[in-house]
Design a protein around this motif. Structure first.
Motif, PDB file in Angstrom:
ATOM      1  N   THR A  21       1.056  -1.251   0.134  1.00 50.78           N
ATOM      2  CA  THR A  21      -0.128  -0.052  -0.059  1.00 50.78           C
ATOM      3  C   THR A  21       0.798   1.354   0.006  1.00 50.78           C
ATOM      4  N   SER A  22       2.211   1.173   0.279  1.00 54.80           N
ATOM      5  CA  SER A  22       3.050   2.419   0.342  1.00 54.80           C
ATOM      6  C   SER A  22       3.241   2.653  -1.222  1.00 54.80           C
ATOM      7  N   ALA A  23       3.156   1.813  -2.075  1.00 56.07           N
ATOM      8  CA  ALA A  23       3.623   1.809  -3.494  1.00 56.07           C
ATOM      9  C   ALA A  23       2.463   1.575  -4.507  1.00 56.07           C
ATOM     10  N   THR A  24       1.367   1.329  -4.044  1.00 52.94           N
ATOM     11  CA  THR A  24       0.114   1.419  -5.042  1.00 52.94           C
ATOM     12  C   THR A  24      -1.070   2.417  -4.642  1.00 52.94           C
ATOM     13  N   PHE A  25      -1.491   2.787  -5.848  1.00 48.80           N
ATOM     14  CA  PHE A  25      -2.261   4.173  -6.060  1.00 48.80           C
ATOM     15  C   PHE A  25      -3.106   3.845  -7.183  1.00 48.80           C
ATOM     16  N   TYR A  26      -4.466   4.177  -6.796  1.00 52.15           N
ATOM     17  CA  TYR A  26      -5.369   4.198  -7.710  1.00 52.15           C
ATOM     18  C   TYR A  26      -5.929   5.629  -8.170  1.00 52.15           C
ATOM     19  N   SER A  27      -6.243   5.970  -9.426  1.00 55.43           N
ATOM     20  CA  SER A  27      -6.951   7.172  -9.825  1.00 55.43           C
ATOM     21  C   SER A  27      -8.185   7.001 -10.570  1.00 55.43           C
ATOM     22  N   VAL A  28      -9.237   8.167 -10.364  1.00 62.92           N
ATOM     23  CA  VAL A  28     -10.425   8.188 -11.204  1.00 62.92           C
ATOM     24  C   VAL A  28     -10.457   9.258 -11.969  1.00 62.92           C
ATOM     25  N   THR A  29     -10.640   9.383 -13.149  1.00 66.14           N
ATOM     26  CA  THR A  29     -10.875  10.642 -13.790  1.00 66.14           C
ATOM     27  C   THR A  29     -12.340  10.342 -14.568  1.00 66.14           C
ATOM     28  N   SER A  30     -12.535  11.698 -15.046  1.00 64.54           N
ATOM     29  CA  SER A  30     -13.642  11.826 -16.020  1.00 64.54           C
ATOM     30  C   SER A  30     -13.470  12.977 -16.826  1.00 64.54           C
ATOM     31  N   GLY A  31     -13.061  12.702 -18.166  1.00 63.10           N
ATOM     32  CA  GLY A  31     -12.522  13.730 -19.121  1.00 63.10           C
ATOM     33  C   GLY A  31     -11.292  14.418 -18.401  1.00 63.10           C
ATOM     34  N   SER A  32     -11.051  15.377 -18.333  1.00 61.76           N
ATOM     35  CA  SER A  32      -9.673  16.245 -17.667  1.00 61.76           C
ATOM     36  C   SER A  32     -10.124  16.537 -16.391  1.00 61.76           C
ATOM     37  N   ASP A  33     -11.015  15.987 -15.716  1.00 63.78           N
ATOM     38  CA  ASP A  33     -11.550  16.090 -14.281  1.00 63.78           C
ATOM     39  C   ASP A  33     -10.610  15.085 -13.507  1.00 63.78           C
ATOM     40  N   ASN A  34      -9.855  15.266 -12.486  1.00 62.15           N
ATOM     41  CA  ASN A  34      -9.503  14.311 -11.691  1.00 62.15           C
ATOM     42  C   ASN A  34     -10.274  14.087 -10.572  1.00 62.15           C
ATOM     43  N   VAL A  35     -11.163  13.279 -10.413  1.00 62.18           N
ATOM     44  CA  VAL A  35     -12.200  13.078  -9.485  1.00 62.18           C
ATOM     45  C   VAL A  35     -11.679  12.444  -8.243  1.00 62.18           C
ATOM     46  N   TRP A  36     -10.818  11.428  -8.342  1.00 59.42           N
ATOM     47  CA  TRP A  36     -10.447  10.755  -7.137  1.00 59.42           C
ATOM     48  C   TRP A  36      -8.939  10.048  -7.031  1.00 59.42           C
ATOM     49  N   SER A  37      -8.276   9.887  -6.136  1.00 58.82           N
ATOM     50  CA  SER A  37      -7.058   9.502  -6.059  1.00 58.82           C
ATOM     51  C   SER A  37      -6.571   8.764  -4.563  1.00 58.82           C
ATOM     52  N   SER A  38      -6.281   7.727  -4.588  1.00 61.76           N
ATOM     53  CA  SER A  38      -6.027   6.979  -3.516  1.00 61.76           C
ATOM     54  C   SER A  38      -4.938   7.851  -2.607  1.00 61.76           C
ATOM     55  N   LYS A  39      -4.048   8.518  -3.428  1.00 56.84           N
ATOM     56  CA  LYS A  39      -2.903   9.356  -2.560  1.00 56.84           C
ATOM     57  C   LYS A  39      -3.583  10.308  -1.630  1.00 56.84           C
ATOM     58  N   ASP A  40      -4.962  10.841  -1.851  1.00 56.46           N
ATOM     59  CA  ASP A  40      -5.363  11.616  -0.814  1.00 56.46           C
ATOM     60  C   ASP A  40      -6.024  10.896   0.528  1.00 56.46           C
ATOM     61  N   CYS A  41      -5.959   9.728   0.416  1.00 58.78           N
ATOM     62  CA  CYS A  41      -6.699   8.743   1.772  1.00 58.78           C
ATOM     63  C   CYS A  41      -5.722   9.574   2.695  1.00 58.78           C
ATOM     64  N   LYS A  42      -6.515   9.702   3.772  1.00 64.13           N
ATOM     65  CA  LYS A  42      -5.868  10.183   5.272  1.00 64.13           C
ATOM     66  C   LYS A  42      -5.916   9.013   6.150  1.00 64.13           C
ATOM     67  N   GLY A  43      -4.987   8.705   7.219  1.00 58.00           N
ATOM     68  CA  GLY A  43      -5.233   7.615   8.122  1.00 58.00           C
ATOM     69  C   GLY A  43      -4.936   6.308   7.692  1.00 58.00           C
ATOM     70  N   VAL A  44      -4.540   6.157   6.375  1.00 56.81           N
ATOM     71  CA  VAL A  44      -4.230   4.749   6.097  1.00 56.81           C
ATOM     72  C   VAL A  44      -3.054   4.273   6.272  1.00 56.81           C
ATOM     73  N   THR A  45      -2.733   2.894   6.822  1.00 59.29           N
ATOM     74  CA  THR A  45      -1.580   2.735   7.262  1.00 59.29           C
ATOM     75  C   THR A  45      -0.778   2.117   5.829  1.00 59.29           C
ATOM     76  N   ARG A  46       0.303   2.768   5.404  1.00 58.23           N
ATOM     77  CA  ARG A  46       1.034   2.332   4.265  1.00 58.23           C
ATOM     78  C   ARG A  46       2.143   1.614   4.542  1.00 58.23           C
ATOM     79  N   THR A  47       1.991   0.267   3.931  1.00 56.88           N
ATOM     80  CA  THR A  47       3.106  -0.668   4.305  1.00 56.88           C
ATOM     81  C   THR A  47       3.833  -1.086   2.875  1.00 56.88           C
ATOM     82  N   ASP A  48       5.107  -1.621   3.007  1.00 53.31           N
ATOM     83  CA  ASP A  48       5.661  -2.488   1.807  1.00 53.31           C
ATOM     84  C   ASP A  48       5.272  -3.967   1.809  1.00 53.31           C
ATOM     85  N   TYR A  49       5.150  -4.236   0.677  1.00 56.24           N
ATOM     86  CA  TYR A  49       4.977  -5.624   0.543  1.00 56.24           C
ATOM     87  C   TYR A  49       5.776  -6.123  -0.604  1.00 56.24           C
ATOM     88  N   VAL A  50       6.829  -6.831  -0.582  1.00 58.58           N
ATOM     89  CA  VAL A  50       7.617  -6.861  -1.504  1.00 58.58           C
ATOM     90  C   VAL A  50       7.483  -8.557  -1.984  1.00 58.58           C
TER      91      VAL A  50
END
Length: 152
Positions: A61-90
């Motif tokens: 989760t430290s390295a995986t991100f999703y984004s949602v767009t609609s046309g040129s509109d950046n609607v949602w990004s998981s980079k904006d998520c707060k309070g998420v524990t981000r961990t490495d998983y190699v």
């Protein structure tokens, strides 16, 4: 002088030898292109090592991100998520053996610097036939496909 990179089994994966595909669908990882009111879209990715030897890659989760767009509109990004524990998983990726991560839900809301969920007070996105595109980014490698889906 010309130098060629020697691929060593177990070394870090070379990004150019990875293929990432973004998926949208159901909680049980079934691809789906449209969602009725009340249906929750889920996101996941499939990663494939196209190189000739095993290699390691961080898909946490430290390295995986999703984004949602609609046309040129950046609607949602998981980079904006707060309070998420981000961990490495190699993981070790074997040649030409696709691996998928577990689906994660999207609450059909916008994201901003203040969060990415209903509990963060984010507004709902338009539905009624609105079209969106999902992209995945894993450890700097962006999905090759653009997955379009519709919210009814």
């Amino acid at each position: 002088p010309n130098q060629t990179n020697t691929l060593v089994a177990g070394a870090d994966c070379q990004p150019q030898l990875l293929s990432i595909e973004a998926h949208v669908g159901t909680a049980d990882a079934m691809n789906q292109g449209s969602f009725n009111p009340g249906d929750t879209p889920y996101f996941w990715f499939t990663i494939t090592n196209t190189g000739p030897v095993d290699c390691t890659f961080n898909v946490g989760t430290s390295a995986t991100f999703y984004s949602v767009t609609s046309g040129s509109d950046n609607v949602w990004s998981s980079k904006d998520c707060k309070g998420v524990t981000r961990t490495d998983y190699v993981i070790t990726l074997m040649p030409n053996k696709p691996m998928s991560n577990p689906p994660t839900d999207w609450q059909r809301v916008r994201s901003s610097g203040s969060g990415c969920s209903i509990t963060d007070g984010q507004p709902a996105v338009p539905a009624g036939g609105a079209s969106y595109v999902l992209r995945a980014e894993v450890n700097g490698v962006i999905s090759e496909n653009t997955t379009q889906f519709v919210l009814n």
